[in-house]
Motif scaffolding. Structure first.
Motif, PDB file in Angstrom:
ATOM      1  N   THR A  49     -11.281  26.379  -4.324  1.00  0.00           N
ATOM      2  CA  THR A  49     -11.325  27.123  -2.935  1.00  0.00           C
ATOM      3  C   THR A  49     -10.564  26.325  -2.070  1.00  0.00           C
TER       4      THR A  49
ATOM      5  N   GLU B   5      -6.588  27.694 -16.933  1.00  0.00           N
ATOM      6  CA  GLU B   5      -7.836  28.221 -16.647  1.00  0.00           C
ATOM      7  C   GLU B   5      -8.465  27.063 -16.143  1.00  0.00           C
ATOM      8  N   LEU B   6      -9.017  27.159 -14.789  1.00  0.00           N
ATOM      9  CA  LEU B   6      -9.664  26.168 -14.113  1.00  0.00           C
ATOM     10  C   LEU B   6     -11.058  25.596 -14.372  1.00  0.00           C
ATOM     11  N   LYS B   7     -11.441  24.513 -14.488  1.00  0.00           N
ATOM     12  CA  LYS B   7     -12.754  24.220 -14.700  1.00  0.00           C
ATOM     13  C   LYS B   7     -13.833  24.676 -13.834  1.00  0.00           C
ATOM     14  N   HIS B   8     -13.445  24.706 -12.184  1.00  0.00           N
ATOM     15  CA  HIS B   8     -14.216  25.217 -11.439  1.00  0.00           C
ATOM     16  C   HIS B   8     -13.315  25.987 -10.378  1.00  0.00           C
ATOM     17  N   VAL B   9     -14.322  26.973  -9.673  1.00  0.00           N
ATOM     18  CA  VAL B   9     -13.400  27.913  -8.886  1.00  0.00           C
ATOM     19  C   VAL B   9     -12.909  27.001  -7.780  1.00  0.00           C
TER      20      VAL B   9
ATOM     21  N   SER C 121      -9.341  31.729  -2.799  1.00  0.00           N
ATOM     22  CA  SER C 121      -9.949  30.833  -3.902  1.00  0.00           C
ATOM     23  C   SER C 121      -9.658  31.499  -5.176  1.00  0.00           C
ATOM     24  N   ARG C 122      -9.572  30.792  -6.313  1.00  0.00           N
ATOM     25  CA  ARG C 122      -9.028  31.158  -7.508  1.00  0.00           C
ATOM     26  C   ARG C 122      -9.751  30.591  -8.479  1.00  0.00           C
ATOM     27  N   LYS C 123      -9.707  31.257  -9.790  1.00  0.00           N
ATOM     28  CA  LYS C 123     -10.051  30.737 -11.133  1.00  0.00           C
ATOM     29  C   LYS C 123      -9.114  30.371 -11.919  1.00  0.00           C
ATOM     30  N   THR C 124      -7.915  30.990 -11.746  1.00  0.00           N
ATOM     31  CA  THR C 124      -6.847  30.654 -12.729  1.00  0.00           C
ATOM     32  C   THR C 124      -5.349  30.360 -11.928  1.00  0.00           C
TER      33      THR C 124
ATOM     34  N   ASP D  55     -16.761  24.179  -1.216  1.00  0.00           N
ATOM     35  CA  ASP D  55     -17.989  24.694  -2.104  1.00  0.00           C
ATOM     36  C   ASP D  55     -19.103  24.651  -1.455  1.00  0.00           C
TER      37      ASP D  55
END
Length: 376
Positions: A57, A51-55, A62-65, A173
């Motif tokens: 990109t 699980e990433l702290k920030h999105v 782009s991804r969150k995980t 971002d």
């Protein structure tokens, strides 16, 4: 919460197996201990999602995980840990890693010190799956280092005082979020900036409104025209940028070579140079190479790539994906031989199950824990 290594298999990993041939010099005393044990190596693995702290990109997505596969090789009660990190754009997944690792038969080998043959066997199973292969490589190195009771930088004879500073990555971002990320990275002496979209200059200027530390730039194949790319590189040179990674798509070999010849900054091949054979083909195209364990099947081949790159008078940047401290600590064992490092992957996630290499005052700082340097 930190994962209890003893509970590693309780979530339902699979058992599988490996190969044989010696590269690590082992005393006759140690060999006799191994032979007397009569043990077999057992490989287990299980999926895990970072699980990433920030999105996060970059130019292409782009991804969150990030999906990973955690591996373990057990031999006579001693366990080595490994990891495959598989950002989806690289073409691997937990499903492909499961399929590959299910084919690996390490139980046919009773001597983990036969590393060259074991890892050659693993590499021969399939032409792809480099991250899955790296997960076996890392776990085997961790196991053998623990059997020798030494960290790998010592086994290789590297000087841990020569580790470089690591960059901290600022993904593409909004200006507000970029400023926040830069402030969070205040301890770092070098920042890496993801470029390749239509807001490149805004990204740099936003960062420069907060800090004047040196930057590195990674276009991730995002620029498409060599003349526009060179114009941007000339502009970046005025902004205290140290080097540029993969300015153009990897297929544009002649154009990338042209940029290298005309650039005021070092140009590093990343997506263009995955493994040892690619380095040989691209040695005249780039100033340097980005070596990553997940691209090149692990520590064994990464070490060879670094030596070969230096023989070509190429610069080496030791990089990573978003990874746990397992893979980051493994790569860090090689860091004394790198010109630059981007080993911040574990710092970008919020559920790291391991504890290993530390970044202290921006510098890669190795532990003396045996193997790849994880805390037991």
């Amino acid at each position: 919460m930190k994962q209890n290594r003893k509970d590693f298999l309780k979530t339902g990993g699979l058992l599988v197996a490996g190969a044989s041939a010696a590269t690590i010099p082992v005393s006759s005393f140690a060999k006799n201990i191994i032979k007397s044990r009569g043990s077999k190596m057992k490989l287990s693995f299980k999926p895990y999602t970072l699980e990433l702290k920030h999105v996060f990109t970059v130019a292409v997505n782009s991804r969150k995980t990030t999906p990973v596969m955690l591996t373990e090789i057990e031999y006579d009660g001693i366990k080595g840990y490994g990891e495959a990190s598989m950002p989806p754009y690289l073409g691997e997944s937990q499903e492909t890693a499961t399929a590959f690792l299910s084919k690996v038969d390490l139980e046919q080998f009773d001597d983990p010190f036969q590393m060259e043959n074991i890892l050659s066997y693993v590499d021969s199973i399939d032409s792809k799956n480099t991250a899955a292969k790296a997960s076996v490589d890392i776990a085997l190195h961790d196991l053998v280092g623990k059997l020798l009771n030494q960290p790998w930088y010592k086994i290789w004879g590297y000087d841990k005082s020569k580790t470089p500073d690591t960059t901290f990555t600022i993904g593409i971002d909004t200006a507000e979020v970029v400023r926040q990320k830069v402030k969070e990275a205040a301890e770092f002496k070098v920042l890496k900036v993801k470029l390749g979209k239509d807001n490149d200059k805004e990204m740099i200027e936003t960062i420069r409104s907060v800090t004047d530390v040196p930057l590195t730039a990674d276009a991730n194949q995002g620029w498409k025209d060599k003349h526009q790319a060179l114009d941007m590189i000339n502009w970046l040179n005025e902004k205290n940028v140290l080097y540029v990674e993969q300015p153009l798509p990897k297929e544009m070999i002649e154009e990338n070579a042209w940029i290298t010849q005309n650039s005021p900054l070092p140009i590093l091949g990343d997506e263009s140079i995955q493994r040892l054979g690619d380095l040989i083909k691209m040695k005249d195209v780039y100033t340097g190479v980005v070596v990553k364990l997940m691209k090149c099947t692990g520590m064994r081949e990464a070490n060879k790539m670094i030596s070969l790159a230096h023989s070509f008078n190429m610069k080496v940047m030791l990089g990573c994906m978003t990874e746990t401290s397992c893979a980051i600590s493994a790569a860090s064992q090689l860091s004394p031989m790198a010109d630059w490092a981007d080993l911040d992957g574990a710092l970008l996630i919020k559920n790291d199950p391991f504890e290993g290499m530390k970044v202290i005052d921006g510098k890669v700082t190795l532990t003396d824990y045996p193997g790849i340097g994880l805390k037991s």
